[in-house]
Design a protein around this motif. Structure first.
Motif, mmCIF file in Angstrom:
data_model
loop_
_atom_site.group_PDB
_atom_site.id
_atom_site.type_symbol
_atom_site.label_atom_id
_atom_site.label_comp_id
_atom_site.label_asym_id
_atom_site.label_seq_id
_atom_site.Cartn_x
_atom_site.Cartn_y
_atom_site.Cartn_z
ATOM 1 N N MET A 159 0.962 -1.097 0.134
ATOM 2 C CA MET A 159 0.014 -0.066 0.119
ATOM 3 C C MET A 159 0.807 1.042 0.009
ATOM 4 O O MET A 159 1.472 1.478 1.225
ATOM 5 C CB MET A 159 -0.883 0.126 1.241
ATOM 6 C CG MET A 159 -1.898 -1.196 1.102
ATOM 7 S SD MET A 159 -3.202 -1.268 2.449
ATOM 8 C CE MET A 159 -4.650 -0.425 1.556
ATOM 9 N N SER A 160 0.976 1.725 -1.150
ATOM 10 C CA SER A 160 2.363 2.761 -1.296
ATOM 11 C C SER A 160 1.706 4.363 -1.238
ATOM 12 O O SER A 160 2.469 5.115 -1.164
ATOM 13 C CB SER A 160 2.945 2.583 -2.688
ATOM 14 O OG SER A 160 3.149 1.071 -2.659
ATOM 15 N N GLN A 161 0.647 4.551 -1.285
ATOM 16 C CA GLN A 161 0.018 6.183 -1.225
ATOM 17 C C GLN A 161 0.646 6.812 -0.141
ATOM 18 O O GLN A 161 1.072 7.897 -0.267
ATOM 19 C CB GLN A 161 -1.432 5.909 -1.284
ATOM 20 C CG GLN A 161 -2.310 5.575 -2.341
ATOM 21 C CD GLN A 161 -2.316 4.307 -2.770
ATOM 22 O OE1 GLN A 161 -2.055 3.373 -1.641
ATOM 23 N NE2 GLN A 161 -2.548 3.598 -3.807
ATOM 24 N N PHE A 162 0.749 5.982 1.039
ATOM 25 C CA PHE A 162 1.258 6.657 2.229
ATOM 26 C C PHE A 162 2.858 7.121 1.887
ATOM 27 O O PHE A 162 3.255 7.847 2.602
ATOM 28 C CB PHE A 162 1.432 5.317 3.139
ATOM 29 C CG PHE A 162 2.022 5.565 4.477
ATOM 30 C CD1 PHE A 162 1.089 5.785 5.621
ATOM 31 C CD2 PHE A 162 3.240 5.183 4.612
ATOM 32 C CE1 PHE A 162 1.898 5.853 6.981
ATOM 33 C CE2 PHE A 162 3.951 5.373 5.792
ATOM 34 C CZ PHE A 162 3.185 5.661 6.976
ATOM 35 N N LEU A 163 3.502 6.428 1.190
ATOM 36 C CA LEU A 163 4.778 6.709 0.750
ATOM 37 C C LEU A 163 4.803 7.822 -0.518
ATOM 38 O O LEU A 163 5.881 8.063 -0.792
ATOM 39 C CB LEU A 163 5.670 5.564 0.527
ATOM 40 C CG LEU A 163 5.815 4.614 1.553
ATOM 41 C CD1 LEU A 163 6.712 3.275 1.158
ATOM 42 C CD2 LEU A 163 6.545 5.261 2.879
ATOM 43 N N GLU A 164 3.772 8.019 -0.974
ATOM 44 C CA GLU A 164 3.723 8.990 -2.115
ATOM 45 C C GLU A 164 3.127 10.370 -2.073
ATOM 46 O O GLU A 164 3.311 11.186 -2.750
ATOM 47 C CB GLU A 164 2.917 8.350 -3.116
ATOM 48 C CG GLU A 164 3.414 7.086 -3.666
ATOM 49 C CD GLU A 164 2.426 6.255 -4.583
ATOM 50 O OE1 GLU A 164 2.981 5.131 -5.267
ATOM 51 O OE2 GLU A 164 1.167 6.425 -4.410
ATOM 52 N N GLU A 165 2.665 10.392 -0.766
ATOM 53 C CA GLU A 165 1.737 11.812 -0.549
ATOM 54 C C GLU A 165 2.428 12.361 0.804
ATOM 55 O O GLU A 165 2.808 11.764 1.783
ATOM 56 C CB GLU A 165 0.414 11.437 -0.112
ATOM 57 C CG GLU A 165 -0.353 10.908 -1.398
ATOM 58 C CD GLU A 165 -0.181 11.575 -2.874
ATOM 59 O OE1 GLU A 165 -0.274 12.964 -2.386
ATOM 60 O OE2 GLU A 165 -0.300 11.332 -3.575
ATOM 61 N N SER A 166 2.506 13.813 1.034
ATOM 62 C CA SER A 166 2.813 14.373 2.086
ATOM 63 C C SER A 166 1.598 14.531 3.222
ATOM 64 O O SER A 166 0.596 14.606 2.626
ATOM 65 C CB SER A 166 3.257 15.696 1.801
ATOM 66 O OG SER A 166 4.373 15.714 0.950
ATOM 67 N N PRO A 167 1.742 14.593 4.264
ATOM 68 C CA PRO A 167 3.003 14.573 5.090
ATOM 69 C C PRO A 167 3.750 13.531 5.556
ATOM 70 O O PRO A 167 4.586 13.197 5.941
ATOM 71 C CB PRO A 167 2.607 15.453 6.369
ATOM 72 C CG PRO A 167 1.315 14.997 6.785
ATOM 73 C CD PRO A 167 0.566 14.939 5.290
ATOM 74 N N TRP A 168 2.687 12.192 5.186
ATOM 75 C CA TRP A 168 3.153 10.957 5.496
ATOM 76 C C TRP A 168 4.493 10.309 5.113
ATOM 77 O O TRP A 168 5.275 9.969 5.839
ATOM 78 C CB TRP A 168 1.992 10.028 5.271
ATOM 79 C CG TRP A 168 0.727 10.415 5.739
ATOM 80 C CD1 TRP A 168 0.374 10.309 7.012
ATOM 81 C CD2 TRP A 168 -0.319 10.974 4.859
ATOM 82 N NE1 TRP A 168 -1.048 10.852 7.147
ATOM 83 C CE2 TRP A 168 -1.407 11.526 5.785
ATOM 84 C CE3 TRP A 168 -0.471 11.597 3.822
ATOM 85 C CZ2 TRP A 168 -2.607 12.225 5.659
ATOM 86 C CZ3 TRP A 168 -1.565 12.334 3.201
ATOM 87 C CH2 TRP A 168 -2.425 12.583 4.225
ATOM 88 N N LYS A 169 4.878 10.656 3.816
ATOM 89 C CA LYS A 169 6.167 10.145 3.147
ATOM 90 C C LYS A 169 7.325 10.576 3.960
ATOM 91 O O LYS A 169 8.104 10.108 4.191
ATOM 92 C CB LYS A 169 6.122 10.359 1.913
ATOM 93 C CG LYS A 169 6.120 11.941 1.481
ATOM 94 C CD LYS A 169 6.302 11.850 -0.090
ATOM 95 C CE LYS A 169 6.298 13.089 -0.614
ATOM 96 N NZ LYS A 169 6.348 13.567 -2.063
ATOM 97 N N GLU A 170 6.985 12.013 4.467
ATOM 98 C CA GLU A 170 8.244 12.736 5.447
ATOM 99 C C GLU A 170 8.251 12.288 6.641
ATOM 100 O O GLU A 170 9.268 12.119 7.204
ATOM 101 C CB GLU A 170 7.980 14.216 5.373
ATOM 102 C CG GLU A 170 8.188 14.800 4.012
ATOM 103 C CD GLU A 170 7.102 15.020 3.205
ATOM 104 O OE1 GLU A 170 6.023 14.437 3.629
ATOM 105 O OE2 GLU A 170 7.221 15.427 1.941
ATOM 106 N N GLU A 171 6.968 11.814 7.379
ATOM 107 C CA GLU A 171 6.990 11.371 8.770
ATOM 108 C C GLU A 171 7.240 9.921 8.864
ATOM 109 O O GLU A 171 7.498 9.566 9.944
ATOM 110 C CB GLU A 171 5.384 11.633 9.168
ATOM 111 C CG GLU A 171 4.931 13.178 9.484
ATOM 112 C CD GLU A 171 3.599 13.200 9.758
ATOM 113 O OE1 GLU A 171 2.960 12.298 10.097
ATOM 114 O OE2 GLU A 171 3.192 14.314 9.920
ATOM 115 N N ALA A 172 6.955 9.203 8.042
ATOM 116 C CA ALA A 172 7.203 7.655 8.114
ATOM 117 C C ALA A 172 8.166 7.199 8.959
ATOM 118 O O ALA A 172 7.873 6.477 9.696
ATOM 119 C CB ALA A 172 6.949 6.988 6.783
ATOM 120 N N ALA A 173 9.391 7.320 8.524
ATOM 121 C CA ALA A 173 10.529 6.722 9.260
ATOM 122 C C ALA A 173 10.695 7.202 10.692
ATOM 123 O O ALA A 173 10.954 6.335 11.489
ATOM 124 C CB ALA A 173 11.815 7.314 8.287
#
Ligand SMILES: Cc1cc2nc3c(=O)[nH]c(=O)nc-3n(C[C@H](O)[C@H](O)[C@H](O)COP(=O)(O)O)c2cc1C
Length: 376
Positions: A322-336
């Motif tokens: 499920m990649s949308q999470f790693l494609e959209e802000s702010p989640w892609k910046e916050e994930a790690a």
């Protein structure tokens, strides 16, 4: 009386015609390059083992099933693996990270597929910059030990499962074995854990944001194959069978949907609703990290992804990126930082025990469409 008979006959003929049209529009055709067709390797100027290895490699996953790989044959023992710039997803993958992950998965299958053909495939990753189109150089050498036939079973059985998964916990031994495919890089978050709950919610929100972006939806539309005829013609992209849709919905989409429908409000809303159901229906999420966001790390992440997925296929564990999470802000910046992953998050996989055995249906192009040889 005579008229009544005529009406009944007419009704039956019409019903049969309608059933036939719906049946044809909803049928699932399998287009995969395995096993090789007789004479296929020779036609391409390839040895049988190298052609077979490339066919198995192409069963790898790729975002939107774009199959962004191209292979240039240098000699009987050496090929270049290239990124096909006609098969990129600039709206959702502007830095080509997912394309490189997909090529990494192709390389992992290539190494394992070659092993089954009595060859050792030695991979040298050459990509340095995201705009480089040459990703790797692969040399084939004869190998003494035979490959494990279970590897072939796993490559042929692996697929993306988009249905609901039981929330049943995965056995500890299974989690350990899956994480053990790249020990320091995979982390498992059960769906009820605080991180698992956060991933689920963030995934739904990221889907909502992406569904509101016209460029992302138009790009998605270009890769959806609404009818069996379109799947047969392109042999790539997202088919309605591959999405796991029931037969009546497949027939309806084949008959009445077009690229334009994807931009409609109801399609966008249905996608977000489905993502919300999926995010809740699973045992948890496996997250893949890598030391940095460089192109070679993305390729390695693809190799890790495929090694994990083959182990999962062998153990009856269903996998859904499920990649949308790693494609959209702010989640892609916050994930790690939210997930305490050192470095870059490369993949988020929804997992669970596969409810029933099923066969992969997602199409692949024949070798001749992605292999360039001197003779052609
Ligand atoms: C980097 C990457 C990202 C992906 N992201 C998603 C995703 O967000 N949603 C999804 O349903 N599938 C995703 N997939 C799965 C692909 O859509 C799938 O691999 C492709 O359609 C081929 O189908 P198969 O895996 O069944 O062979 C992703 C795959 C890769 C390699």
């Amino acid at each position: 009386m005579k008229n009544q008979g005529l009406f009944v006959t007419l009704f039956l003929v019409l019903a049969a015609l309608l059933a036939f049209v719906f049946f044809r529009a909803s049928r699932t055709e399998i287009h995969r390059p395995w096993p090789l067709a007789p004479g296929e390797a020779e036609r391409l100027g390839l040895s049988e083992p190298v052609a077979a290895s490339l066919a198995l490699a192409s069963l790898a996953p790729s975002s939107h099933n774009t199959q962004p790989w191209k292979v240039r044959v240098l000699s009987e023992r050496e090929v270049l693996v290239l990124l096909d710039e006609q098969r990129l997803l600039p709206a959702v993958d502007p830095h080509r990270r997912e394309a490189l992950v997909s090529i990494g998965a192709f390389l992992e299958n290539l190494v394992r597929g070659a092993g089954l053909q009595g060859l050792a495939a030695i991979v040298e990753v050459t990509v340095e910059d995201p705009t480089d189109t040459q990703v790797a150089r692969v040399r084939f050498e004869p190998k003494a030990e035979p490959g494990d036939p279970k590897t072939l079973e796993a490559i042929l059985a692996r697929d993306t499962f988009r249905g609901n998964l039981p929330p049943t916990e995965l056995p500890e031994e299974t989690v350990r074995a899956l994480a053990g495919t790249a020990p320091s890089r995979w982390t498992f978050f059960p769906s009820q854990s605080p991180e698992g709950t956060w991933i689920g919610k963030a995934t739904v929100e990221a889907n909502r944001v992406q569904a509101s972006r016209d460029d992302a939806m138009e790009e998605l539309a270009r890769w959806i194959r609404f009818s069996p005829a379109a799947a047969r013609q392109h042999r790539d992209g997202l088919t309605t069978s591959g999405m796991g849709l029931p037969a009546p919905v497949r027939a309806f989409m084949a008959l009445f949907f077009s690229e334009k429908s994807v931009s409609g409000k109801s399609f966008r809303e249905a996608g977000v609703k489905r993502a919300a159901e999926q995010a809740l229906a699973c045992a948890g999420f496996f997250v893949l990290g890598s030391p940095d966001g460089s192109p070679p790390s993305a390729v390695q992440a693809g190799r890790d992804l495929e090694a994990f997925w083959l182990e999962a296929a062998a153990r009856g564990v269903a996998v859904h990126p499920m990649s949308q999470f790693l494609e959209e802000s702010p989640w892609k910046e916050e994930a790690a930082s939210r997930l305490k992953i050192a470095g870059t998050v490369q993949m988020i996989l929804r997992v669970g025990l596969a409810p029933a055995p099923h066969r992969p249906v997602s199409p692949r192009r024949p070798l001749e469409r992605f292999v360039e040889t001197e003779t052609r």
